[in-house]
Design a protein around this motif. Structure first.
Motif, PDB file in Angstrom:
ATOM      1  N   SER A  69       0.863  -1.180   0.000  1.00 15.70           N
ATOM      2  CA  SER A  69       0.000   0.000   0.000  1.00 15.70           C
ATOM      3  C   SER A  69       0.896   1.226   0.000  1.00 15.70           C
ATOM      4  O   SER A  69       2.113   1.147   0.195  1.00 15.70           O
ATOM      5  CB  SER A  69      -0.946  -0.001   1.208  1.00 15.70           C
ATOM      6  N   VAL A  70       0.292   2.402  -0.210  1.00 12.87           N
ATOM      7  CA  VAL A  70       1.089   3.611  -0.368  1.00 12.87           C
ATOM      8  C   VAL A  70       0.276   4.823   0.052  1.00 12.87           C
ATOM      9  O   VAL A  70      -0.939   4.867  -0.121  1.00 12.87           O
ATOM     10  CB  VAL A  70       1.592   3.751  -1.831  1.00 12.87           C
ATOM     11  N   GLU A  71       0.962   5.779   0.623  1.00 11.88           N
ATOM     12  CA  GLU A  71       0.350   7.048   1.010  1.00 11.88           C
ATOM     13  C   GLU A  71       1.073   8.190   0.303  1.00 11.88           C
ATOM     14  O   GLU A  71       2.205   8.046  -0.172  1.00 11.88           O
ATOM     15  CB  GLU A  71       0.494   7.269   2.519  1.00 11.88           C
ATOM     16  N   THR A  72       0.411   9.343   0.244  1.00 13.87           N
ATOM     17  CA  THR A  72       1.093  10.580  -0.084  1.00 13.87           C
ATOM     18  C   THR A  72       0.630  11.625   0.910  1.00 13.87           C
ATOM     19  O   THR A  72      -0.120  11.324   1.855  1.00 13.87           O
ATOM     20  CB  THR A  72       0.884  10.988  -1.547  1.00 13.87           C
ATOM     21  N   CYS A  73       1.076  12.862   0.731  1.00 17.38           N
ATOM     22  CA  CYS A  73       0.903  13.882   1.757  1.00 17.38           C
ATOM     23  C   CYS A  73       0.366  15.179   1.158  1.00 17.38           C
ATOM     24  O   CYS A  73       0.543  15.437  -0.035  1.00 17.38           O
ATOM     25  CB  CYS A  73       2.234  14.157   2.450  1.00 17.38           C
ATOM     26  N   PRO A  74      -0.264  16.022   1.978  1.00 18.10           N
ATOM     27  CA  PRO A  74      -0.794  17.280   1.455  1.00 18.10           C
ATOM     28  C   PRO A  74       0.239  18.135   0.732  1.00 18.10           C
ATOM     29  O   PRO A  74      -0.075  18.754  -0.291  1.00 18.10           O
ATOM     30  CB  PRO A  74      -1.315  17.977   2.719  1.00 18.10           C
ATOM     31  N   HIS A  75       1.494  18.170   1.234  1.00 24.47           N
ATOM     32  CA  HIS A  75       2.474  19.050   0.584  1.00 24.47           C
ATOM     33  C   HIS A  75       2.846  18.573  -0.811  1.00 24.47           C
ATOM     34  O   HIS A  75       3.189  19.387  -1.670  1.00 24.47           O
ATOM     35  CB  HIS A  75       3.726  19.239   1.448  1.00 24.47           C
ATOM     36  N   PHE A  76       2.758  17.277  -1.077  1.00 25.01           N
ATOM     37  CA  PHE A  76       3.041  16.796  -2.431  1.00 25.01           C
ATOM     38  C   PHE A  76       1.866  17.034  -3.374  1.00 25.01           C
ATOM     39  O   PHE A  76       2.036  17.042  -4.592  1.00 25.01           O
ATOM     40  CB  PHE A  76       3.375  15.312  -2.411  1.00 25.01           C
ATOM     41  N   LEU A  77       0.679  17.215  -2.810  1.00 19.26           N
ATOM     42  CA  LEU A  77      -0.532  17.397  -3.608  1.00 19.26           C
ATOM     43  C   LEU A  77      -0.913  18.865  -3.787  1.00 19.26           C
ATOM     44  O   LEU A  77      -1.730  19.183  -4.653  1.00 19.26           O
ATOM     45  CB  LEU A  77      -1.694  16.644  -2.964  1.00 19.26           C
ATOM     46  N   ALA A  78      -0.334  19.738  -2.969  1.00 25.28           N
ATOM     47  CA  ALA A  78      -0.724  21.148  -3.022  1.00 25.28           C
ATOM     48  C   ALA A  78       0.411  22.074  -3.419  1.00 25.28           C
ATOM     49  O   ALA A  78       0.162  23.166  -3.932  1.00 25.28           O
ATOM     50  CB  ALA A  78      -1.279  21.583  -1.655  1.00 25.28           C
ATOM     51  N   LEU A  79       1.657  21.660  -3.184  1.00 25.90           N
ATOM     52  CA  LEU A  79       2.805  22.526  -3.428  1.00 25.90           C
ATOM     53  C   LEU A  79       3.618  22.004  -4.613  1.00 25.90           C
ATOM     54  O   LEU A  79       3.520  20.830  -4.962  1.00 25.90           O
ATOM     55  CB  LEU A  79       3.687  22.598  -2.180  1.00 25.90           C
ATOM     56  N   THR A  80       4.431  22.871  -5.202  1.00 25.40           N
ATOM     57  CA  THR A  80       5.262  22.469  -6.337  1.00 25.40           C
ATOM     58  C   THR A  80       6.661  23.041  -6.177  1.00 25.40           C
ATOM     59  O   THR A  80       6.860  24.100  -5.565  1.00 25.40           O
ATOM     60  CB  THR A  80       4.679  22.955  -7.670  1.00 25.40           C
ATOM     61  N   ALA A  81       7.613  22.348  -6.783  1.00 24.84           N
ATOM     62  CA  ALA A  81       9.000  22.808  -6.736  1.00 24.84           C
ATOM     63  C   ALA A  81       9.155  24.190  -7.356  1.00 24.84           C
ATOM     64  O   ALA A  81       9.973  25.013  -6.883  1.00 24.84           O
ATOM     65  CB  ALA A  81       9.891  21.808  -7.466  1.00 24.84           C
ATOM     66  N   GLU A  82       8.381  24.458  -8.390  1.00 25.62           N
ATOM     67  CA  GLU A  82       8.526  25.730  -9.094  1.00 25.62           C
ATOM     68  C   GLU A  82       8.221  26.934  -8.210  1.00 25.62           C
ATOM     69  O   GLU A  82       8.700  28.043  -8.473  1.00 25.62           O
ATOM     70  CB  GLU A  82       7.602  25.763 -10.325  1.00 25.62           C
ATOM     71  N   GLU A  83       7.415  26.739  -7.174  1.00 27.80           N
ATOM     72  CA  GLU A  83       7.001  27.879  -6.356  1.00 27.80           C
ATOM     73  C   GLU A  83       7.805  28.025  -5.071  1.00 27.80           C
ATOM     74  O   GLU A  83       7.562  28.959  -4.294  1.00 27.80           O
ATOM     75  CB  GLU A  83       5.512  27.752  -5.998  1.00 27.80           C
ATOM     76  N   VAL A  84       8.761  27.137  -4.804  1.00 26.83           N
ATOM     77  CA  VAL A  84       9.529  27.218  -3.559  1.00 26.83           C
ATOM     78  C   VAL A  84      10.601  28.296  -3.702  1.00 26.83           C
ATOM     79  O   VAL A  84      11.498  28.178  -4.541  1.00 26.83           O
ATOM     80  CB  VAL A  84      10.182  25.868  -3.214  1.00 26.83           C
ATOM     81  N   PRO A  85      10.547  29.344  -2.891  1.00 22.63           N
ATOM     82  CA  PRO A  85      11.587  30.389  -2.994  1.00 22.63           C
ATOM     83  C   PRO A  85      12.921  29.879  -2.468  1.00 22.63           C
ATOM     84  O   PRO A  85      12.979  29.014  -1.593  1.00 22.63           O
ATOM     85  CB  PRO A  85      11.042  31.512  -2.091  1.00 22.63           C
ATOM     86  N   ASP A  86      13.988  30.394  -2.994  1.00 25.28           N
ATOM     87  CA  ASP A  86      15.294  30.063  -2.459  1.00 25.28           C
ATOM     88  C   ASP A  86      15.366  30.489  -0.990  1.00 25.28           C
ATOM     89  O   ASP A  86      14.874  31.571  -0.616  1.00 25.28           O
ATOM     90  CB  ASP A  86      16.395  30.750  -3.269  1.00 25.28           C
ATOM     91  N   GLY A  87      15.965  29.650  -0.179  1.00 28.10           N
ATOM     92  CA  GLY A  87      16.090  29.928   1.246  1.00 28.10           C
ATOM     93  C   GLY A  87      14.870  29.606   2.074  1.00 28.10           C
ATOM     94  O   GLY A  87      14.916  29.692   3.306  1.00 28.10           O
ATOM     95  N   ALA A  88      13.767  29.213   1.446  1.00 34.82           N
ATOM     96  CA  ALA A  88      12.508  28.954   2.160  1.00 34.82           C
ATOM     97  C   ALA A  88      12.471  27.497   2.621  1.00 34.82           C
ATOM     98  O   ALA A  88      11.757  26.654   2.055  1.00 34.82           O
ATOM     99  CB  ALA A  88      11.321  29.283   1.273  1.00 34.82           C
TER     100      ALA A  88
END
Length: 454
Positions: free
Chosen positions: A268-287
């Motif tokens: 079985s397998v799970e995922t998490c809210p941050h993988f479903l709502a956030l993206t690498a493209e929007e992560v600011p440097d240093g954040a």
């Protein structure tokens, strides 16, 4: 116990919770949920006169949606030992405020880790007076404790977590290939469950100090997950054992998982809210509030994870709430602690993205309540149905709020969702028929410590 839809005898129900929208396994409908002794005694048509008996308390929430209380099987409470990072008081208050009524605590970052029965007793002693919601525990599988696993199983842990790559804390080392096979064979012998942080260390590259998210992402490539998951599948097939993949980040592993399931492998397998709502493209440097392992990946990957949820390859969505003190979230992605704090926010985070993609609250309940309950074998949690615990989250799904970290009940005001506007305000949370949080404010701790069923 009354059958579904059958009226309880006059005076038998201590509580009747009414709504025009109650999420049941058969779908969302107007209903009155009758509760006796903390369990759901009947699910009746809305306004059917079910609250007329003496001593019956009727709560009508109008058009707000009544969901089964969320079950979060991936929470790092970090107590005892690193309670400055979180703690049972703050974690379970945050959970209650967010509609979570049951959590299962991970065996690390506490001191001691939950790798022996003695450590489990210590963990339970810390949790017992502080739990606002029902709380259970995972055991840990580390290289030197294979002889402890059966005793931990018999003591009531829900299964055993292991790492295939370094965990980040020296007291919880990773399993090498031989250790993994040995632990899986031992756990299969008593019908237990192994849950796996699946990243292959040979595919991870040492990261130099850098504030660039792209550098951190490159250091933990998709192949690390794919290779490790393939190894877990092969061993689960070999031993006939149950295995669960934690916090799936890479959509590239979905075909192998789907094929293994089709072949009868108990995976079985799970995922998490941050993988479903956030993206690498929007992560600011240093954040580095966005840093987690495995990492948040690109938008196209996020879309494919949603497809895996929709087709049932992914079994559930849980938080992987892994907090720390603010000083450990340095601007350097190489040295900052990895973990996203989200325990209180999981329901609105997922609902915000799910509604945009055409999913329903029935889907959300399946992913965040019924699915995790099934994973842990919690046969009386995760659904609004006769005989289940009367655990509810009352949600105003069309209302919005903006995330203010200072207003969260997590011990430390650090979250990747700061400033985001989310849909879904949790009006109240109910545990075994008693309201434990109203308007985001929890009451006194009334949670119980729970063990594996059977």
């Amino acid at each position: 116990m009354c059958a579904e839809g059958e009226r309880v005898a006059e005076g038998d129900a201590r509580l009747v919770l009414r709504s025009t929208r109650v999420v049941t396994p058969e779908g969302t409908r107007p209903a009155s949920v009758a509760v006796t002794d903390g369990r759901i005694a009947a699910v009746l048509p809305y306004g059917s006169g079910d609250g007329d008996g003496p001593g019956v308390r009727v709560e009508d929430v109008g058009d707000d949606v009544v969901l089964p209380g969320l079950v979060d099987t991936h929470v790092h409470v970090n107590a005892p030992g690193r309670t400055a990072w979180e703690g049972f008081w703050s974690a379970t208050r945050a959970a209650a405020a967010g509609g979570v009524t049951t959590l299962v605590d991970m065996p690390l970052n506490s001191l001691p880790p939950t790798t022996t029965v003695a450590a489990l007793r210590t963990k339970r002693s810390a949790a017992r007076p502080e739990a606002h919601i029902d709380t259970g525990f995972w055991g840990g599988a580390v290289p030197d404790n294979a002889a402890e696993l059966r005793a931990l199983h018999e003591a009531g842990v829900f299964g055993f977590k292991c790492f295939l790559s370094p965990s980040g804390v020296e007291e919880f080392p990773a399993l090498g290939p031989d250790d993994l096979a040995r632990s899986m064979a031992e756990i299969a012998g008593f019908g237990g469950l192994l849950i796996v942080h699946a990243e292959e260390p040979g595919h991870l590259t040492p990261q130099q100090p850098s504030g660039r998210y792209a550098d951190f992402l490159a250091s933990r490539p998709r192949e690390a997950e794919h290779s490790a998951i393939g190894r877990v599948i092969a061993l689960a097939r070999r031993f006939g054992s149950r295995a669960h993949i934690l916090h799936l980040s890479s959509c590239g592993a979905l075909p192998a998982i789907a094929a293994a399931k089709a072949d009868g492998v108990r995976i079985s397998v799970e995922t998490c809210p941050h993988f479903l709502a956030l993206t690498a493209e929007e992560v600011p440097d240093g954040a580095t509030e966005f840093k987690c392992c495995p990492p948040i990946r690109e938008a196209a990957n996020r879309d494919a994870l949603w497809a895996g949820l929709a087709d049932g390859t992914i079994d559930c969505v849980v938080s992987d709430h892994s907090p720390c003190t603010p000083d450990l979230k340095t601007p350097d992605f190489a040295s900052a602690w990895g973990g996203v704090s989200s325990l209180q926010l999981g329901l609105p985070v997922i609902w915000t993205e799910a509604r945009r993609r055409g999913h329903s609250l029935d889907d959300v309940a399946r992913w965040m309540s019924r699915g995790p309950a099934r994973l842990a074998g919690l046969t009386h949690k995760g659904a609004i149905a006769v005989g289940y615990d009367a655990d509810f989250a009352v949600l105003a799904p069309d209302e919005t709020f903006t995330v203010d970290p200072a207003r969260l009940h997590h011990r430390n005001p650090v979250t990747a969702y700061a400033g985001r506007t989310l849909y879904g305000v949790v009006r109240s949370t109910w545990l075994r028929g008693e309201r434990i949080a109203v308007g985001g404010e929890p009451g006194a701790p009334t949670g119980r410590l729970i063990e594996r069923n059977g």
